[in-house]
Design a protein around this motif. Structure first.
Motif, PDB file in Angstrom:
ATOM      1  N   HIS A  79       0.839  -1.201   0.000  1.00 34.40           N
ATOM      2  CA  HIS A  79       0.000   0.000   0.000  1.00 34.40           C
ATOM      3  C   HIS A  79       0.873   1.250   0.000  1.00 34.40           C
ATOM      4  CE1 HIS A  79      -3.191   2.835   1.205  1.00 34.40           C
ATOM      5  NE2 HIS A  79      -2.257   3.371   1.971  1.00 34.40           N
ATOM      6  N   GLY A  80       0.464   2.239  -0.758  1.00 30.58           N
ATOM      7  CA  GLY A  80       1.123   3.538  -0.735  1.00 30.58           C
ATOM      8  C   GLY A  80       0.085   4.640  -0.814  1.00 30.58           C
ATOM      9  N   ASP A  81       0.293   5.716  -0.085  1.00 28.95           N
ATOM     10  CA  ASP A  81      -0.616   6.861  -0.182  1.00 28.95           C
ATOM     11  C   ASP A  81       0.129   8.123   0.177  1.00 28.95           C
ATOM     12  OD1 ASP A  81      -0.990   7.764   2.644  1.00 28.95           O
ATOM     13  OD2 ASP A  81      -1.958   5.826   2.912  1.00 28.95           O
ATOM     14  N   GLY A  82      -0.476   9.253  -0.129  1.00 25.93           N
ATOM     15  CA  GLY A  82       0.128  10.530   0.201  1.00 25.93           C
ATOM     16  C   GLY A  82      -0.861  11.659   0.021  1.00 25.93           C
ATOM     17  N   ALA A  83      -0.514  12.795   0.577  1.00 25.50           N
ATOM     18  CA  ALA A  83      -1.372  13.971   0.466  1.00 25.50           C
ATOM     19  C   ALA A  83      -0.509  15.223   0.488  1.00 25.50           C
ATOM     20  CB  ALA A  83      -2.390  14.008   1.607  1.00 25.50           C
ATOM     21  N   TYR A  84      -0.974  16.233  -0.246  1.00 29.80           N
ATOM     22  CA  TYR A  84      -0.292  17.520  -0.298  1.00 29.80           C
ATOM     23  C   TYR A  84      -1.353  18.613  -0.228  1.00 29.80           C
ATOM     24  CZ  TYR A  84       2.463  21.442  -2.073  1.00 29.80           C
ATOM     25  OH  TYR A  84       3.084  22.651  -2.215  1.00 29.80           O
ATOM     26  N   ARG A  85      -1.171  19.590   0.630  1.00 28.91           N
ATOM     27  CA  ARG A  85      -2.154  20.655   0.773  1.00 28.91           C
ATOM     28  C   ARG A  85      -1.441  21.956   1.072  1.00 28.91           C
ATOM     29  NH1 ARG A  85      -4.254  19.008   5.136  1.00 28.91           N
ATOM     30  NH2 ARG A  85      -5.822  17.660   4.214  1.00 28.91           N
ATOM     31  N   GLU A  86      -1.863  23.043   0.432  1.00 33.32           N
ATOM     32  CA  GLU A  86      -1.351  24.353   0.781  1.00 33.32           C
ATOM     33  C   GLU A  86      -2.457  25.381   0.590  1.00 33.32           C
ATOM     34  OE1 GLU A  86       1.285  26.465  -2.040  1.00 33.32           O
ATOM     35  OE2 GLU A  86       1.524  24.504  -2.983  1.00 33.32           O
ATOM     36  N   ALA A  87      -2.402  26.435   1.379  1.00 36.58           N
ATOM     37  CA  ALA A  87      -3.421  27.467   1.315  1.00 36.58           C
ATOM     38  C   ALA A  87      -2.852  28.765   1.862  1.00 36.58           C
ATOM     39  CB  ALA A  87      -4.653  27.061   2.116  1.00 36.58           C
TER      40      ALA A  87
END
Length: 822
Positions: A329-337
């Motif tokens: 399993h692999g996952d990721g997230a990127y967020r900027e504001a």
């Protein structure tokens, strides 16, 4: 966020690496895209939905604790606590206004983020200088393969809930107040934090310390009384220590979130005395992926903060090995504001009127934007599982880096002792390893064996605008759970089943620097529990008990406290048909005080008070009853209501002393942790119904409401502070195979039953619209979603937030996302 739906090959999110957006060619392309979109919006017939141009207002300077030596890391002043010397002298009271907290915010420069002044003279980071439109376009190519949770509309009441009971019952079969957020509902609700993601659920509010830090409040209880779990194991962070500390559980990669409202001490210990939020990310696969591989990806953006989010993930069957298969399993997230926009002044009308009445020099007021609320989050995980016919065994590793600003926080100028422009920022870093295993095979008297262990190393650095680190909070911890589920057996014409387990926690916590209001502590907690369930005919009987030993040790104070806590509960449920269930539960629980309640002694600038703990505090005892009733008629309609009453003996809370502490020339109020009798009572109710059909659309209505009243004998006003008012959510939804429309009214009454030194909060009404399109049908792999949030640009403030009078909820916001699964 993406949530895999069982049987449909849907998944959770993945992240992308940020590209270099600063080259001249990229800047020119960004300007071209931005100007094209603005010209289009200027010609449109919906000017109210166009992007707002930031107004050029200077950041308001606030009076903060002044520091004479900012260049080094020093210890804050201390007051005497029981067992030590020197009590504070009584000082003249300041005007009765909320003390705005200088709460830390900021990430270490090593995290790759430089905060600087933007054209509006507010704190801005280099990673936020790119405009949303360019980032949303470019990020399509910047994302790697990820896991997300698209999904059909799940019938939440039929979903299996594992948090409320080791016996894995559906939400309809549990006596406790339980909610499951998954599928389309989770996609629709996703926000930057767990607290804001769940805020519209019945009985839930949030601490809302800006977009970067928001923790759930359940039935008016928060902090160490609410346990936030990551796939069944604690988040192992410092979010319960202070509201400006973010929760490390990432909503963008969640497949499903389970909420248990009310006392959950029996299964999860003292830190769950008010409820549990369990975030399931699927990092350790439990099943084989359909077709050998499945996954999903989602990208989205928002206008209120020029925000961008990208998330995704995947599972791959690596092939057969012996009796099972390996699954990766692999996952990721990127967020900027950027800083988020509002419709008016950041300060509430009440606070501005109070400041005007108090006199003093006129200051520029922040208008149209809540400054120092920018954020950037990057995270990802990898897991490997061995999946067999009768269970699985696996492990995972997770990394999370978050940088965010805290509204209302300002630094100090070393030279003149004044305040620096810009805000304090927070850098959060966590590295985590988890093991999870479950074997469904007979072993002695037991049918199923479960083992979960998590280890995490967490740091929270508070950084001044100059880049210097003011305070570092560190937490290293291990938590584990071992459960044995009984084989079902016949008894007296009925069925007897149960579970027995053990839980352990080790915590090494330290706070070093100017705002280290809690000394370094080491904690150990060991608990054993058992529960039995007997079902005969339409009746079900539950009985459970827990013993817990807790030890807190503060080496620097040569102080140590030990507690032995016993908790019991019993419940009766009656289910005469599939559409009717009623039940009642009685409980008596004991909670050991937290290290903050015992040993705090210093200025806690996030909350604007000088906190003094009491190392002589004893156990907190709760006695309560909860009743539930659920009715329905198949898929046509359903109604559920939970009512609760809990009385506390020696309820621990922060009590106003009427004294002030002089800290570097500033007077801040002293609050001391104390124990008193208290009572909480209230209800949650939900109604869902299919109203009619209109062509291909099924039209549904939804209504939910909740209320809590909390009082304490020793509180100055008789009311406990930051208790949410009556709230209601009303929705109308039209849904076909490809299209879905939904309108919501989110309403909260005014809260005038306030605690000492706390201002009332006005009512608000927020209107939201949602649209989703699945161009390839309900089971298709692509979904496009649009949302218009807070259409009326309401000035909405959460009474549960310490920052409610300087940081309202975001203004009008248009959100868009594109989601695909494979």
């Amino acid at each position: 966020m993406l949530a895999r739906t069982r049987g449909h090959g849907r998944f959770s999110p993945s992240c992308s690496s940020p590209r270099n957006f600063s080259s001249p060619r990229m800047r020119a392309l960004r300007r071209m895209i931005s100007s094209t979109i603005r010209r289009h919006l200027a010609r449109s017939a919906l000017p109210a939905l166009s992007l707002t141009i930031r107004r050029n207002f200077r950041s308001r300077r606030r009076r903060r604790l002044k520091s004479s030596a900012r260049r080094g890391v020093r210890s804050p002043p201390r007051l005497s606590i029981p067992g030590r010397s020197a009590a504070p002298s009584r000082a003249a009271r300041l005007p009765a206004e909320p003390r705005l907290r200088r709460a830390a915010t900021g990430g270490p420069q090593s995290a790759g983020v430089r905060f600087r002044r933007n054209r509006n003279n507010s704190a801005e980071s280099d990673f936020m200088s790119s405009r949303f439109y360019w980032r949303a376009t470019a990020s399509i190519f910047a994302i790697g393969a990820p896991t997300f949770a698209a999904a059909q509309e799940d019938v939440a009441r039929d979903e299996i809930v594992v948090t409320a009971s080791p016996l894995a019952r559906s939400a309809d079969e549990t006596i406790a107040g339980v909610s499951v957020v998954s599928g389309d509902e989770l996609e629709r609700s996703i926000e930057n934090s767990i607290g804001e993601t769940l805020r519209r659920e019945p009985g839930i509010s949030s601490t809302f310390f800006g977009p970067g830090a928001s923790r759930p409040v359940i039935r008016g209880l928060g902090g160490d009384r609410i346990s936030v779990l990551d796939s069944g194991i604690g988040s192992i962070d410092a979010s319960s220590t202070s509201p400006d500390h973010a929760v490390s559980a990432e909503p963008a990669t969640a497949e499903r979130i389970e909420i248990v409202r009310g006392v959950s001490t029996l299964l999860y210990g003292s830190s769950a005395a008010g409820g549990v939020v369990n975030v399931f990310s699927g990092r350790i696969p439990r099943n084989l992926p359909d077709g050998g591989v499945d996954g999903a990806i989602r990208i989205g953006g928002s206008t209120v903060d020029e925000g961008l989010e990208a998330a995704g993930g995947f599972d791959i069957d690596l092939g057969k090995a012996g009796a099972g298969n390996f699954v990766f399993h692999g996952d990721g997230a990127y967020r900027e504001a950027d800083d988020y926009e509002i419709q008016g002044f950041a300060e509430s009308a009440r606070l501005r009127a109070m400041e005007a009445g108090a006199g003093g020099p006129a200051e520029d007021e922040a208008f149209g934007v809540v400054e120092n609320t920018a954020l950037k989050t990057r995270g990802g995980s990898a897991g490997l599982s061995y999946v067999m016919d009768d269970g699985f065994i696996g492990f995972s590793g997770t990394a999370l880096n978050t940088n965010y600003g805290v509204p209302g926080a300002h630094g100090h100028d070393d030279a003149g002792g004044g305040e620096e422009e810009g805000g304090v920022t927070i850098g959060l870093k966590q590295r985590r390893v988890d093991f999870d295993g479950e074997i469904d095979a007979e072993f002695l008297y037991f049918q199923k064996t479960k083992l979960r262990i998590g280890y995490a190393d967490y740091t929270h650095s508070e950084i001044e605008p100059s880049g210097e680190i003011g305070t570092v909070f560190a937490n290293e911890g291990v938590e584990g759970r071992f459960e044995l589920v009984d084989r079902s057996s016949s008894l007296g014409g009925g069925e007897l089943i149960g579970a027995t387990g053990a839980q352990w926690k080790l915590r090494d916590f330290s706070a070093i620097g100017e705002e280290a209001f809690v000394p370094p502590t080491k904690s150990r907690q060991l608990g054993v529990f058992t529960m039995k369930e007997y079902a005969v005919g339409a009746w079900r009987f539950e009985l459970g008990g827990r013993y817990e030993n807790t030890r807190h040790r503060a080496p620097g104070l040569s102080a140590e406290r030990k507690f032995d806590a016993f908790s019991v509960s019993a419940g009766i449920g009656f289910e005469p048909s599939d559409d009717v269930f009623v039940g009642v539960t009685g409980l008596r629980t004991e909670r050991a005080p937290s290290t903050e309640e015992l040993f705090s002694n210093g200025p806690h600038l996030a909350t604007g008070v000088f906190e003094v703990g009491d190392p002589t505090l004893g156990k907190e005892t709760a006695r309560g009853v909860e009743a539930t009733a659920r009715f329905g008629d198949g898929d046509a309609w359903s109604f559920g209501v939970n009512g609760f009453y809990t009385s506390y003996r020696d309820f621990i809370f922060e009590n106003a002393t009427g004294l002030d502490a002089d800290v570097d020339g500033e007077l801040i109020p002293i609050y001391a942790f104390a124990a008193t009798d208290a009572a909480f009572k209230g209800f949650e109710a939900e109604l869902d119904a299919e109203l009619f059909r209109l062509g291909p659309f099924h039209v549904h209505g939804h209504a939910a409401a909740d209320y809590v009243r909390a009082t304490a004998d020793a509180a100055a006003t008789g009311n406990l502070p930051r208790i949410p008012p009556f709230t209601g959510l009303f929705a109308l939804e039209a849904k076909s195979d490809r299209l879905e429309f939904r309108g919501e009214i989110d309403h909260a009454l005014a809260q005038r039953k306030v605690g000492f030194d706390e201002l009332p909060t006005d009512r608000y009404t927020i209107y939201n619209l949602y649209f989703s399109w699945r161009p390839m049908g309900a089971d298709g792999p692509v979904a496009i979603r649009l949302a218009a949030m807070n259409l009326s640009n309401e000035d909405a403030r959460l009474h549960t937030s310490f920052l409610k009078d300087i940081a309202p909820l975001p203004g009008r916001n248009i959100k868009a996302s594109l989601q695909g699964s494979f």
